[in-house]
Scaffold this motif. Structure first.
Motif, PDB file in Angstrom:
ATOM      1  N   SER A 101      44.880  43.490  37.594  1.00 33.80           N
ATOM      2  CA  SER A 101      43.440  43.665  37.817  1.00 33.80           C
ATOM      3  C   SER A 101      43.254  44.076  39.282  1.00 33.80           C
ATOM      4  O   SER A 101      44.168  44.662  39.860  1.00 33.80           O
ATOM      5  N   HIS A 102      42.120  43.766  39.874  1.00 33.27           N
ATOM      6  CA  HIS A 102      41.864  44.264  41.231  1.00 33.27           C
ATOM      7  C   HIS A 102      41.264  43.194  42.124  1.00 33.27           C
ATOM      8  O   HIS A 102      40.602  42.258  41.635  1.00 33.27           O
ATOM      9  N   LEU A 103      41.478  43.338  43.432  1.00 32.95           N
ATOM     10  CA  LEU A 103      40.947  42.374  44.414  1.00 32.95           C
ATOM     11  C   LEU A 103      39.785  42.949  45.212  1.00 32.95           C
ATOM     12  O   LEU A 103      39.124  42.224  45.955  1.00 32.95           O
ATOM     13  N   TYR A 112      34.352  36.972  40.973  1.00 31.85           N
ATOM     14  CA  TYR A 112      35.129  36.889  39.735  1.00 31.85           C
ATOM     15  C   TYR A 112      35.590  38.253  39.199  1.00 31.85           C
ATOM     16  O   TYR A 112      36.673  38.353  38.629  1.00 31.85           O
ATOM     17  N   ASP A 113      34.775  39.255  39.367  1.00 32.40           N
ATOM     18  CA  ASP A 113      35.093  40.598  38.854  1.00 32.40           C
ATOM     19  C   ASP A 113      36.393  41.100  39.491  1.00 32.40           C
ATOM     20  O   ASP A 113      36.427  41.378  40.688  1.00 32.40           O
ATOM     21  N   GLY A 114      37.450  41.188  38.694  1.00 27.96           N
ATOM     22  CA  GLY A 114      38.746  41.649  39.180  1.00 27.96           C
ATOM     23  C   GLY A 114      39.557  40.529  39.797  1.00 27.96           C
ATOM     24  O   GLY A 114      40.732  40.326  39.466  1.00 27.96           O
ATOM     25  N   ILE A 115      38.924  39.764  40.675  1.00 27.45           N
ATOM     26  CA  ILE A 115      39.604  38.679  41.387  1.00 27.45           C
ATOM     27  C   ILE A 115      40.191  37.686  40.378  1.00 27.45           C
ATOM     28  O   ILE A 115      41.334  37.239  40.510  1.00 27.45           O
ATOM     29  N   ASN A 146      41.565  50.057  44.815  1.00 26.68           N
ATOM     30  CA  ASN A 146      40.281  50.759  44.671  1.00 26.68           C
ATOM     31  C   ASN A 146      39.824  50.889  43.221  1.00 26.68           C
ATOM     32  O   ASN A 146      39.595  51.987  42.724  1.00 26.68           O
ATOM     33  N   GLU A 147      39.680  49.755  42.564  1.00 25.62           N
ATOM     34  CA  GLU A 147      39.145  49.803  41.199  1.00 25.62           C
ATOM     35  C   GLU A 147      37.655  50.097  41.222  1.00 25.62           C
ATOM     36  O   GLU A 147      37.136  50.823  40.382  1.00 25.62           O
ATOM     37  N   GLU A 148      36.955  49.499  42.185  1.00 26.93           N
ATOM     38  CA  GLU A 148      35.491  49.554  42.139  1.00 26.93           C
ATOM     39  C   GLU A 148      34.925  50.941  42.438  1.00 26.93           C
ATOM     40  O   GLU A 148      33.860  51.308  41.939  1.00 26.93           O
ATOM     41  N   GLY A 149      35.606  51.692  43.265  1.00 28.26           N
ATOM     42  CA  GLY A 149      35.048  53.004  43.611  1.00 28.26           C
ATOM     43  C   GLY A 149      33.834  52.894  44.514  1.00 28.26           C
ATOM     44  O   GLY A 149      33.088  53.852  44.687  1.00 28.26           O
ATOM     45  N   LEU A 210      42.903  40.096  32.264  1.00 33.07           N
ATOM     46  CA  LEU A 210      41.831  39.110  32.076  1.00 33.07           C
ATOM     47  C   LEU A 210      40.692  39.488  33.008  1.00 33.07           C
ATOM     48  O   LEU A 210      40.911  39.761  34.189  1.00 33.07           O
ATOM     49  N   HIS A 211      39.470  39.503  32.478  1.00 36.16           N
ATOM     50  CA  HIS A 211      38.323  39.963  33.270  1.00 36.16           C
ATOM     51  C   HIS A 211      37.085  39.214  32.810  1.00 36.16           C
ATOM     52  O   HIS A 211      37.037  38.741  31.672  1.00 36.16           O
ATOM     53  N   ILE A 212      36.089  39.108  33.678  1.00 38.26           N
ATOM     54  CA  ILE A 212      34.809  38.587  33.207  1.00 38.26           C
ATOM     55  C   ILE A 212      34.149  39.671  32.354  1.00 38.26           C
ATOM     56  O   ILE A 212      34.386  40.870  32.554  1.00 38.26           O
ATOM     57  N   GLU A 213      33.310  39.225  31.426  1.00 33.44           N
ATOM     58  CA  GLU A 213      32.731  40.199  30.481  1.00 33.44           C
ATOM     59  C   GLU A 213      31.807  41.201  31.167  1.00 33.44           C
ATOM     60  O   GLU A 213      31.737  42.355  30.760  1.00 33.44           O
ATOM     61  N   GLN A 214      31.073  40.764  32.152  1.00 34.85           N
ATOM     62  CA  GLN A 214      30.084  41.617  32.832  1.00 34.85           C
ATOM     63  C   GLN A 214      28.941  42.028  31.914  1.00 34.85           C
ATOM     64  O   GLN A 214      28.265  43.028  32.164  1.00 34.85           O
ATOM     65  N   GLY A 215      28.768  41.305  30.839  1.00 31.61           N
ATOM     66  CA  GLY A 215      27.682  41.566  29.906  1.00 31.61           C
ATOM     67  C   GLY A 215      27.276  40.248  29.274  1.00 31.61           C
ATOM     68  O   GLY A 215      27.917  39.207  29.523  1.00 31.61           O
ATOM     69  N   GLY A 377      34.253  50.447  32.255  1.00 30.53           N
ATOM     70  CA  GLY A 377      35.625  50.917  32.461  1.00 30.53           C
ATOM     71  C   GLY A 377      36.428  49.873  33.230  1.00 30.53           C
ATOM     72  O   GLY A 377      35.874  49.059  33.968  1.00 30.53           O
ATOM     73  N   HIS A 378      37.742  49.880  33.019  1.00 34.81           N
ATOM     74  CA  HIS A 378      38.644  48.973  33.735  1.00 34.81           C
ATOM     75  C   HIS A 378      39.964  49.704  33.965  1.00 34.81           C
ATOM     76  O   HIS A 378      40.239  50.715  33.320  1.00 34.81           O
ATOM     77  N   ASP A 379      40.810  49.133  34.856  1.00 31.62           N
ATOM     78  CA  ASP A 379      42.142  49.718  35.055  1.00 31.62           C
ATOM     79  C   ASP A 379      42.907  49.808  33.733  1.00 31.62           C
ATOM     80  O   ASP A 379      43.746  50.688  33.559  1.00 31.62           O
TER      81      ASP A 379
HETATM   82 ZN   LIG Z   1      36.479  44.727  37.594  1.00 29.94          ZN
END
Ligand SMILES: [Zn+2]
Length: 431
Positions: A101-103, A112-115, A146-149, A210-215, A377-379
């Motif tokens: 995932s991404h930091l 939480y997003d990525g972390i 650079n996942e977030e852009g 593993l990621h938070i749903e974001q929805g 979108g995700h990695d």
């Molecule tokens: Zn993310």
């Protein structure tokens, strides 16, 4: 179970993870504490995060992360995009099973997003290390760059270069608002690895994220976890509706060439069609190229349309229906026409690997769960082009993310960590 293993056998290998005596276990307290600890770099006073890709805080947390992985016996490789690969050896050599995932975060991001995905991967490595647990295949924790852009466009850049979807020169040449390039920042922080950023140089057996749903689906259903079976297709368009600007006081209603009237019908129609086709339609940007004034009828309306569907064919049908509807609307509106319809970006639907998804599904068995197709979108979208991929979502409060109030409970984080560990171990003993 695998037919093709030729290594020395141990009693554990064909026993389900849940029955193994020396199975690794997630330490929920440690996982949550370490996640919060990692947020000291880039924390904002409102409880959120501002850790843009490759800034000083991102470099600090990356160095810390590498050190923690090395403490549990991992060999760390940094590739030419600064992607971090911390490999824990297995009984066999060969491509590792990844947890990535991404930091990096948005400038007004959460904790939480990525972390979560990176810290849960570290917890899995720690748990395996503590239990003296040997996987068949090596494991690898990956931090994608650079996942977030948010600082360097586009998003998911590190994984895109690794997957061969963008050349490394493209990745290196991206610049932020101040004109600083990815390559300059990689050099400055000593993260410009000598290993090529390539799925051929660094092949993966599989990728779990593993990621938070974001929805809001899990929060609404009051379920902690979801099996993610794929990612929606989407298309963005810029559309211009042209009419004729004129005086609000002198132009009778029936003689107006009003593009806004047509636009309003289009907005409603796009939503109705999205519902009919089981997809999504959003008009998130609306403007007018002409100068706006209270007593003027607009000359034109420019807007961005975002349509999504989990099925490419259905998205084709939705787009065709929207085009037909918009054409009819302008036909029915006096003096108004569609001046342009420009595609901005598009992404095809992704179906995750059935076996990897099944491992997640089994790992979720003990919990009330949902099956979700990711709307974001995700990695993992990029890794899915090169290796079997699956994702796990956990609930986040009110479905909010990219915001300081983004929150997942320690309990749900623990569930996510356990599901990740179990899914990876299942996959390991199955392939
Ligand atoms: Zn993310």
């Amino acid at each position: 179970m695998s037919q093709s293993r030729s290594h020395t056998t141990t009693v554990h290998e064909d026993v389900p993870v849940s029955l193994r005596l020396s199975r690794p276990a997630i330490d929920a307290q440690r996982l949550n504490d370490t996640l919060q600890l990692s947020c000291q770099w880039g924390a904002t006073p409102d409880g959120g995060m501002d850790r843009l890709a490759l800034n000083d805080d991102d470099a600090r947390v990356r160095r810390w992360y590498i050190g923690e992985c090395e403490k549990v016996g991992c060999q760390v490789t940094v590739d030419a995009m600064g992607n971090i690969f911390a490999v824990r050896p297995g009984k066999q050599q060969g491509p590792p099973i990844a947890m990535g995932s991404h930091l990096d975060t948005q400038p007004t991001g959460g904790r939480y997003d990525g972390i979560l995905g990176c810290l849960a991967a570290l917890e899995v490595l720690r748990a395996c290390h503590e239990a003296g647990y040997e996987t068949i295949h090596p494991l690898v924790a990956i931090v994608w760059t650079n996942e977030e852009g948010a600082r360097f466009i586009p998003s998911m850049l590190g994984s895109a270069v690794w997957a061969g979807m963008k050349p490394v020169e493209f990745g290196h040449s991206r610049t932020d608002d101040a004109g600083v390039s990815v390559r300059e920042e990689l050099e400055r922080h000593n993260f410009l690895g000598v290993t090529a950023s390539s799925h051929e140089q660094i092949p993966l057996k599989a990728h779990f994220e593993l990621h938070i749903e974001q929805g809001p689906i899990l929060d609404t259903a009051a379920h902690p976890v979801a099996v993610v079976t794929g990612v929606q297709a989407f298309r963005w368009f810029e559309i211009k509706v042209k009419g004729r600007g004129s005086h609000a006081g002198t132009t009778p209603m029936h003689l107006r060439h009003n593009p806004l009237t047509a636009f309003c019908r289009m907005a409603l129609s796009a939503e109705e069609l999205a519902v009919r086709f089981g997809g999504l339609a959003t008009i998130g940007r609306v403007g007018s190229l002409a100068t706006q004034s209270t007593n003027c009828i607009l000359d034109d309306v420019v807007f961005h349309l975002d349509i999504r569907h989990h099925d490419d064919d259905q998205l084709n049908r939705l787009e065709a229906a929207v085009r037909e509807s918009f054409a009819k609307i302008v036909e029915e509106t006096l003096g108004v026409r569609l001046a342009s319809w420009e595609p901005l970006t598009a992404s095809q639907a992704v179906q995750f690997d059935p076996l990897a998804v099944d491992c997640v599904r089994h790992a979720c068995k003990a919990y009330p769960k949902e099956e979700i197709i990711s709307g974001a979108g995700h990695d993992s979208v990029n890794t899915s082009k090169r290796c079997p991929t699956a994702m796990i979502f956990i609930r986040c409060k009110d479905g909010v993310s990219h915001h300081p109030s983004e929150y997942s409970t320690p309990e749900d984080i623990a569930v996510g960590g356990r599901v990740l560990l179990d899914a990876v171990c299942r996959y390991d003993s199955t392939v």
